[in-house]
Scaffold this motif. Structure first.
Motif, PDB file in Angstrom:
ATOM      1  N   ALA A   1      69.536  69.631 -65.922  1.00  0.00           N
ATOM      2  CA  ALA A   1      68.992  69.576 -67.315  1.00  0.00           C
ATOM      3  C   ALA A   1      68.788  71.022 -67.927  1.00  0.00           C
ATOM      4  CB  ALA A   1      67.502  69.075 -67.236  1.00  0.00           C
ATOM      5  N   GLY A   2      69.453  71.942 -66.924  1.00  0.00           N
ATOM      6  CA  GLY A   2      69.502  73.363 -67.348  1.00  0.00           C
ATOM      7  C   GLY A   2      68.313  73.980 -66.971  1.00  0.00           C
ATOM      8  N   VAL A   3      67.545  73.945 -66.049  1.00  0.00           N
ATOM      9  CA  VAL A   3      66.260  74.417 -65.648  1.00  0.00           C
ATOM     10  C   VAL A   3      66.344  75.053 -64.139  1.00  0.00           C
ATOM     11  CG1 VAL A   3      63.701  74.285 -65.025  1.00  0.00           C
ATOM     12  CG2 VAL A   3      64.915  72.925 -66.696  1.00  0.00           C
ATOM     13  N   PRO A   4      66.409  76.575 -64.239  1.00  0.00           N
ATOM     14  CA  PRO A   4      66.449  77.270 -62.905  1.00  0.00           C
ATOM     15  C   PRO A   4      65.317  76.675 -62.199  1.00  0.00           C
ATOM     16  CG  PRO A   4      66.784  78.752 -64.765  1.00  0.00           C
ATOM     17  CD  PRO A   4      66.139  77.453 -65.297  1.00  0.00           C
ATOM     18  N   VAL A   5      65.724  76.808 -60.653  1.00  0.00           N
ATOM     19  CA  VAL A   5      64.675  76.405 -59.799  1.00  0.00           C
ATOM     20  C   VAL A   5      64.582  77.454 -58.437  1.00  0.00           C
ATOM     21  CG1 VAL A   5      64.257  74.687 -57.811  1.00  0.00           C
ATOM     22  CG2 VAL A   5      65.008  73.919 -60.003  1.00  0.00           C
ATOM     23  N   PHE A   6      63.176  77.784 -58.129  1.00  0.00           N
ATOM     24  CA  PHE A   6      63.139  78.364 -56.905  1.00  0.00           C
ATOM     25  C   PHE A   6      62.325  77.574 -55.826  1.00  0.00           C
ATOM     26  CE2 PHE A   6      61.009  81.137 -53.836  1.00  0.00           C
ATOM     27  CZ  PHE A   6      62.005  82.117 -53.478  1.00  0.00           C
ATOM     28  N   MET A   7      62.945  77.590 -54.731  1.00  0.00           N
ATOM     29  CA  MET A   7      62.359  76.813 -53.492  1.00  0.00           C
ATOM     30  C   MET A   7      62.463  77.480 -52.465  1.00  0.00           C
ATOM     31  SD  MET A   7      65.226  73.922 -54.015  1.00  0.00           S
ATOM     32  CE  MET A   7      64.406  72.718 -53.380  1.00  0.00           C
ATOM     33  N   ALA A   8      61.680  77.152 -51.449  1.00  0.00           N
ATOM     34  CA  ALA A   8      61.559  77.631 -49.893  1.00  0.00           C
ATOM     35  C   ALA A   8      62.258  76.657 -49.161  1.00  0.00           C
ATOM     36  CB  ALA A   8      60.102  78.361 -49.693  1.00  0.00           C
ATOM     37  N   ASP A   9      63.048  76.992 -48.209  1.00  0.00           N
ATOM     38  CA  ASP A   9      63.913  76.193 -47.529  1.00  0.00           C
ATOM     39  C   ASP A   9      63.264  76.160 -45.933  1.00  0.00           C
ATOM     40  OD1 ASP A   9      65.523  74.057 -46.063  1.00  0.00           O
ATOM     41  OD2 ASP A   9      67.240  75.295 -46.428  1.00  0.00           O
ATOM     42  N   VAL A  10      61.920  75.446 -45.520  1.00  0.00           N
ATOM     43  CA  VAL A  10      61.219  75.749 -44.484  1.00  0.00           C
ATOM     44  C   VAL A  10      62.024  75.042 -43.220  1.00  0.00           C
ATOM     45  CG1 VAL A  10      59.288  75.933 -45.711  1.00  0.00           C
ATOM     46  CG2 VAL A  10      59.881  73.727 -44.692  1.00  0.00           C
ATOM     47  N   LYS A  11      62.812  74.139 -43.373  1.00  0.00           N
ATOM     48  CA  LYS A  11      63.646  73.415 -42.324  1.00  0.00           C
ATOM     49  C   LYS A  11      64.961  73.591 -42.315  1.00  0.00           C
ATOM     50  CE  LYS A  11      62.214  69.346 -43.534  1.00  0.00           C
ATOM     51  NZ  LYS A  11      62.048  67.828 -43.349  1.00  0.00           N
ATOM     52  N   GLY A  12      65.326  74.339 -43.315  1.00  0.00           N
ATOM     53  CA  GLY A  12      66.954  74.958 -43.007  1.00  0.00           C
ATOM     54  C   GLY A  12      67.975  73.915 -43.591  1.00  0.00           C
ATOM     55  N   ASP A  13      67.555  72.707 -44.347  1.00  0.00           N
ATOM     56  CA  ASP A  13      68.502  71.703 -44.846  1.00  0.00           C
ATOM     57  C   ASP A  13      68.441  71.628 -46.295  1.00  0.00           C
ATOM     58  OD1 ASP A  13      66.002  70.529 -44.959  1.00  0.00           O
ATOM     59  OD2 ASP A  13      66.129  69.084 -43.591  1.00  0.00           O
ATOM     60  N   LEU A  14      68.072  72.510 -46.888  1.00  0.00           N
ATOM     61  CA  LEU A  14      67.997  72.210 -48.636  1.00  0.00           C
ATOM     62  C   LEU A  14      69.417  72.808 -49.051  1.00  0.00           C
ATOM     63  CD1 LEU A  14      64.510  72.668 -49.635  1.00  0.00           C
ATOM     64  CD2 LEU A  14      65.656  70.593 -49.883  1.00  0.00           C
ATOM     65  N   THR A  15      69.785  73.773 -48.119  1.00  0.00           N
ATOM     66  CA  THR A  15      71.226  74.345 -48.442  1.00  0.00           C
ATOM     67  C   THR A  15      72.338  73.493 -49.134  1.00  0.00           C
ATOM     68  OG1 THR A  15      71.888  74.742 -46.321  1.00  0.00           O
ATOM     69  CG2 THR A  15      70.911  76.495 -47.551  1.00  0.00           C
ATOM     70  N   GLY A  16      72.146  72.214 -48.888  1.00  0.00           N
ATOM     71  CA  GLY A  16      73.423  71.169 -48.692  1.00  0.00           C
ATOM     72  C   GLY A  16      73.244  71.007 -50.521  1.00  0.00           C
ATOM     73  N   LEU A  17      72.344  71.232 -51.094  1.00  0.00           N
ATOM     74  CA  LEU A  17      72.485  71.449 -52.593  1.00  0.00           C
ATOM     75  C   LEU A  17      73.830  71.848 -53.082  1.00  0.00           C
ATOM     76  CD1 LEU A  17      68.647  71.989 -53.526  1.00  0.00           C
ATOM     77  CD2 LEU A  17      70.137  70.248 -54.732  1.00  0.00           C
ATOM     78  N   ALA A  18      74.275  72.754 -52.395  1.00  0.00           N
ATOM     79  CA  ALA A  18      75.507  73.649 -52.866  1.00  0.00           C
ATOM     80  C   ALA A  18      76.770  72.897 -52.436  1.00  0.00           C
ATOM     81  CB  ALA A  18      75.685  74.853 -52.143  1.00  0.00           C
ATOM     82  N   GLN A  19      76.821  71.735 -51.867  1.00  0.00           N
ATOM     83  CA  GLN A  19      77.905  70.764 -51.604  1.00  0.00           C
ATOM     84  C   GLN A  19      77.651  69.336 -52.332  1.00  0.00           C
ATOM     85  OE1 GLN A  19      80.642  71.762 -50.201  1.00  0.00           O
ATOM     86  NE2 GLN A  19      80.020  73.832 -50.205  1.00  0.00           N
ATOM     87  N   PRO A  20      78.666  68.570 -52.464  1.00  0.00           N
ATOM     88  CA  PRO A  20      78.627  67.096 -53.083  1.00  0.00           C
ATOM     89  C   PRO A  20      78.105  66.201 -51.986  1.00  0.00           C
ATOM     90  CG  PRO A  20      80.835  67.903 -52.978  1.00  0.00           C
ATOM     91  CD  PRO A  20      80.125  69.119 -52.731  1.00  0.00           C
ATOM     92  N   ALA A  21      77.517  65.421 -52.201  1.00  0.00           N
ATOM     93  CA  ALA A  21      77.011  64.036 -51.252  1.00  0.00           C
ATOM     94  C   ALA A  21      78.496  63.696 -50.780  1.00  0.00           C
ATOM     95  CB  ALA A  21      76.086  63.154 -51.850  1.00  0.00           C
ATOM     96  N   VAL A  22      78.336  62.935 -49.801  1.00  0.00           N
ATOM     97  CA  VAL A  22      79.262  62.189 -49.055  1.00  0.00           C
ATOM     98  C   VAL A  22      78.827  60.755 -49.177  1.00  0.00           C
ATOM     99  CG1 VAL A  22      80.563  61.569 -47.099  1.00  0.00           C
ATOM    100  CG2 VAL A  22      79.970  63.941 -47.497  1.00  0.00           C
ATOM    101  N   ILE A  23      79.454  60.021 -49.806  1.00  0.00           N
ATOM    102  CA  ILE A  23      79.170  58.459 -49.893  1.00  0.00           C
ATOM    103  C   ILE A  23      79.574  57.759 -48.870  1.00  0.00           C
ATOM    104  CG2 ILE A  23      79.556  56.589 -51.352  1.00  0.00           C
ATOM    105  CD1 ILE A  23      78.357  58.800 -52.992  1.00  0.00           C
ATOM    106  N   THR A  24      78.251  57.038 -48.121  1.00  0.00           N
ATOM    107  CA  THR A  24      78.652  56.446 -46.968  1.00  0.00           C
ATOM    108  C   THR A  24      78.002  54.931 -46.958  1.00  0.00           C
ATOM    109  OG1 THR A  24      76.435  57.182 -46.110  1.00  0.00           O
ATOM    110  CG2 THR A  24      78.063  58.499 -45.569  1.00  0.00           C
ATOM    111  N   ASP A  25      78.403  54.307 -46.004  1.00  0.00           N
ATOM    112  CA  ASP A  25      77.874  52.844 -46.095  1.00  0.00           C
ATOM    113  C   ASP A  25      76.556  52.700 -46.047  1.00  0.00           C
ATOM    114  OD1 ASP A  25      80.530  51.966 -45.780  1.00  0.00           O
ATOM    115  OD2 ASP A  25      80.803  51.658 -43.848  1.00  0.00           O
ATOM    116  N   ARG A  26      75.832  53.558 -45.392  1.00  0.00           N
ATOM    117  CA  ARG A  26      74.507  53.729 -45.204  1.00  0.00           C
ATOM    118  C   ARG A  26      73.738  53.955 -46.642  1.00  0.00           C
ATOM    119  NH1 ARG A  26      70.689  57.511 -41.457  1.00  0.00           N
ATOM    120  NH2 ARG A  26      68.542  56.574 -42.108  1.00  0.00           N
TER     121      ARG A  26
END
Length: 484
Positions: free
Chosen positions: A48-73
């Motif tokens: 929507a054009g809104v910048p965001v700031f967030m802390a990644d406390v578990k180290g797994d939010l960086t996946g936002l920089a890559q597209p999702a993989v469509i799986t059966d699950r």
């Protein structure tokens, strides 16, 4: 256009962009889906054009920089929820790191952090806090820049060597108080906090950007190692809120926020915090909305947030809480009571039954009123769930365009150099100054004379500015004369 974040029996549950600056809360026990809710909200806001700031406390939010993989699950999940498959898309992400290992260096100067936040970071009592405030005041009046920890150490050593002269001009300053601050500073340095202080300092304008497609930049602070020093983590995010509050102009009612700020592990912010700090956090949360900034706290339980702050959080996502003990049951009742009731939902019972990824959700309606709580499933994100690989992270850092600005150290002359040079230079005997010994450490008489001159100059400066007060920001950083 509303931002769809969940589905309830096939019907969408959506966040109103114009009301996203009315703040929010994401709560739930560990493993119930808070991180994915955080990712989905960040993704929808970015689109929507809104910048965001967030802390990644578990180290797994960086996946936002890559597209999702469509799986059966994933296909099974969307079929169960009753929503279409997400369109895979990578968000524009910028990585930050106080330690400078997993992102661009995020730094603040000692002056801009201010004595209140720094005192809390050091765990000082009221008397020690007063001494720290005094040192900041003298440094401000005499133009001694406090940029990094060696500047602060120099001021503390100077004060320790000249406690009597300081006390004569400013009131009692005890050596034990100075020694306690010095010891607290050593402990802070042992936790790696020294890397947080210095230049170049973060320019908050670099957090409020959009890409060429008009999507808001998602700023992610690496916080997995930072959590080992919880006070440093909380202080870093509080300082960022302070900078946003001080630097952004009033915005009024916007069609979407300028920035949305997610404060994960929010209980660390308020744990053992002095009353004055909690009051100022409350004040900032209340007022920063008019600057176009939304603040969203993420924690396990609403009880982690003081009531004065909790009452200002209009958009709420409550994941499951487990009630195995009387204390747990009390927490569940408190969480349920913080949501607008829905006659069709027994919130106390449902909170304990929610599946992973399912939540009780109450968002502000277009008129700014909390909607009745609904039970729904958080939609799957269009970006990857999980961390970036080291090569992906390296490529992202290289392409951000910020490395030249932040991934280098500046060390301009400041309090350390000014005090050192002023004490070790050979002076006219009439000045009562003597050069220090070969080691560069000043003699006691030299330190006393120089300190007396410094205090006299400070007194004159204050006397000539009657009625002018040094204005500090709401969270202790400078908003008058910036030391940059």
């Amino acid at each position: 256009m509303a931002l769809e974040i969940a589905h309830s029996h096939g019907a969408p549950i959506a966040l109103q962009p114009a009301l996203a600056n009315r703040h929010g809360l994401i709560t739930g026990a560990t493993g119930t889906g808070k991180t994915v809710s955080l990712q989905v909200l960040a993704e929808r806001l970015s689109l929507a054009g809104v910048p965001v700031f967030m802390a990644d406390v578990k180290g797994d939010l960086t996946g936002l920089a890559q597209p999702a993989v469509i799986t059966d699950r994933l296909r099974e999940r969307v079929a169960r929820i009753g929503c279409p498959l997400p369109e895979p898309a990578a968000m524009p992400v910028v990585l930050w790191d106080v330690l400078g290992e997993q992102g661009h260096r995020l730094r603040a100067t000692v002056s801009d952090l201010g004595p209140l936040l720094l005192g809390r970071l050091l765990g000082l009592n009221d008397v020690q806090q007063g001494v720290l405030q005094l040192l900041f005041r003298i440094a401000d009046e005499r133009g001694l820049l406090l940029l990094d920890l060696k500047d602060l150490r120099a001021m503390l050593q100077f004060a320790a060597d000249n406690a009597r002269a300081i006390s004569g001009e400013w009131g009692q300053v005890s050596r034990p108080s100075i020694g306690a601050i010095q010891r607290a500073l050593l402990e802070l340095e042992s936790q790696g906090a020294e890397r947080f202080f210095g230049e170049p300092m973060l320019d908050v304008a670099d957090l409020i950007r959009t890409d060429a497609a008009g999507r808001g930049v998602v700023n992610i602070l690496a916080a997995d190692r930072l959590l080992a020093a919880p006070k440093l983590y909380a202080t870093t995010l509080l300082w960022l809120l302070s900078e946003l509050f001080e630097n952004l102009p009033e915005a009024g009612d916007l069609d979407r926020p300028r920035l949305v700020f997610f404060f994960d592990e929010a209980h660390l912010l308020f744990a053992d915090a002095p009353k004055v700090l909690v009051e100022r956090v409350e004040q900032v949360v209340r007022l920063i909305r008019s600057k176009g900034v939304g603040v969203y706290f993420v924690s396990q339980n609403p009880q982690d947030i003081p009531e004065a702050v909790l009452g200002q959080l209009g958009n709420r996502v409550q994941h499951a809480l487990r009630s195995f003990t009387p204390g747990d049951q009390k927490a569940v009742r408190a969480a349920a009571s913080s949501l607008r009731p829905n006659p069709a939902i027994d919130a106390v019972r449902v909170i304990g039954e929610l599946a992973v990824g399912e939540a009780l959700i109450s968002l502000l309606d277009p008129h700014g009123r909390p909607s009745m709580v609904e039970r729904g499933f958080i939609l799957p994100p269009g970006s990857r769930i999980g961390p970036l690989s080291p090569p992906e992270r390296a490529a992202l850092l290289q392409s951000s365009g910020l490395a030249q600005r932040y991934d280098r150290d500046l060390d301009r002359p400041s309090a350390y150099e000014m005090l050192r040079d002023g004490l070790t230079q050979t002076s006219d005997p009439a000045d009562g100054m003597r050069p220090g010994p070969a080691s560069g450490k000043p003699s006691r008489s030299a330190g006393t004379s120089a300190w007396t001159a410094l205090l006299t100059g400070a007194a004159r400066s204050i006397g000539s500015a009657v009625g002018r007060e040094l204005v500090r920001g709401l969270l202790g950083s400078l908003s008058g004369r910036r030391r940059r």
